[in-house]
Scaffold this active site. Structure first.
Site, PDB file in Angstrom:
ATOM      1  N   ASP A 187       0.355 -12.235  -3.128  1.00 54.99           N
ATOM      2  CA  ASP A 187       0.927 -11.052  -2.828  1.00 54.99           C
ATOM      3  C   ASP A 187       2.058 -11.543  -1.875  1.00 54.99           C
ATOM      4  O   ASP A 187       1.857 -11.818  -0.687  1.00 54.99           O
ATOM      5  CB  ASP A 187       0.054  -9.946  -2.104  1.00 54.99           C
ATOM      6  N   HIS A 201       2.573  -8.083  -5.675  1.00 52.67           N
ATOM      7  CA  HIS A 201       2.607  -6.594  -4.794  1.00 52.67           C
ATOM      8  C   HIS A 201       2.769  -5.629  -5.590  1.00 52.67           C
ATOM      9  O   HIS A 201       3.785  -5.183  -6.113  1.00 52.67           O
ATOM     10  CB  HIS A 201       3.575  -6.626  -3.668  1.00 52.67           C
TER      11      HIS A 201
END
Length: 363
Positions: free
Chosen positions: A291, A322
């Protein structure tokens, strides 16, 4: 797809391992951009769902005369019936902290609608076209307005299970609500997709420009409509001249004209996990190791919380970006399927516990 479930051992944890292990969503599958999480992030920020959902907006007045907006997803498909009998579960969708309702969040709502849920999007004061009737917005981890919305949803659907799912930085609000409310949250279960656990560290570390600038512009465009009413509370020039999300957050909530406060004191009241030990609702946190927004796992994931609390479950995957978790074909985000499977498994477990203990269903 090499996912791991990190949690404290319990009967519920064993049930989730079995249920998620059988889920086709977690069996992996290749996607051409799996090694470019920043491109995934840009795609999910900019690409709208197809077809666009029909939405019915409802404005909820708060005790201080402020307004939040509840957007009920009512199409293009009708509900396919409740989950396992009884009234259809209400699914509260919480966008990121900038109020950006992404295409992925709408796609999750549409998938939930197909599965028989009643999805509704929570919009904070002044976000996503919600009128700003007071010279204040909602701080990062202040769950007061969300509590009023949950109370209203429980009043409107008294017999339906109430669930909540948040996206990205919006998880700070949901996590703060769960901790502050404890066993009085009125939620049956919750889920956080790519959550931000440590708000202050997240703002101070900065984010990729591909993520920060679109959200900053989105916030400024919305706030520019209310400059006149905000001028009595904040420095409008400083607000609209902010060059980062941190500067904007400070201008809105720290450098106010009536009650200025320090950055440190602000986060003492707004850290998402400040009352995490009080949470009493099962919450699944779906996170990716790559992420680019949350940051490196070693620094940004509170692993000890998942090892010690019976209510927090971390589903960690090596790749997914993400809020992306992409795969080929229809329903391109396998994370959505994992979250909906989690809610189904939770309902199944709770029904089994009620039968085993001979408890009457909660009214």
């Amino acid at each position: 797809g090499r996912c791991r479930l990190l949690c404290k051992p319990s009967a519920l944890a064993q049930h989730l391992v079995r249920s998620l292990g059988r889920s086709a969503a977690l069996r992996g599958g290749r996607w051409p951009w799996s090694r470019w999480p920043r491109l995934q992030m840009l795609r999910q920020l900019l690409q709208p769902p197809e077809p666009e959902p029909a939405v019915a907006r409802e404005l909820l007045q708060l005790p201080d005369a402020g307004l939040v907006a509840l957007d009920w997803l009512v199409g293009p498909w009708g509900a396919a019936g409740g989950c396992g009998g009884g009234p259809s579960p209400v699914l509260l969708l919480i966008p990121n902290a900038a109020g950006k309702v992404t295409g992925e969040l709408l796609r999750l709502g549409l998938r939930a609608l197909e599965r028989g849920f009643v999805p509704v999007i929570f919009n904070r004061r002044g976000h996503n076209g919600c009128p700003l009737t007071t010279p204040r917005l909602q701080p990062f981890g202040d769950p007061g307005d969300l509590r009023e919305a949950v109370t209203y949803l429980r009043y409107r659907h008294p017999a339906a299970p109430l669930l909540a799912v948040s996206e990205g930085s919006g998880s700070g609000l949901l996590l703060a609500y769960l901790g502050e409310s404890g066993s009085s949250s009125r939620l049956a279960a919750a889920a956080c997709i790519s959550p931000v656990f440590r708000g202050r560290d997240w703002f101070e570390a900065g984010m990729p420009l591909l993520y920060e600038w679109p959200l900053l512009l989105h916030l400024k465009r919305g706030l520019s409509r209310y400059v006149g009413s905000l001028t009595e509370a904040v420095d409008a020039d400083r607000l609209l001249g902010s060059r980062s999300l941190r500067e904007l957050e400070e201008a809105l909530f720290c450098r106010t004209k009536s009650r200025p406060t320090s950055w440190e004191a602000y986060w003492e009241r707004n850290e998402p996990l400040r009352d995490a030990d009080e949470a009493a609702v099962p919450v699944l946190c779906l996170c990716s190791a790559d992420d680019p927004v949350r940051g490196p796992p070693a620094r940004s994931l509170p692993l000890e919380l998942f090892r010690s609390s019976p209510y927090f479950f971390l589903l960690l995957t090596p790749r997914g970006g993400h809020c992306g978790f992409p795969r080929r074909g229809s329903g391109r985000c396998w994370g959505h399927e994992a979250v909906l499977e989690y809610f189904r498994a939770m309902a199944e477990f709770l029904r089994a516990e009620e039968r085993r203990k001979g408890l009457p269903r909660a009214r």
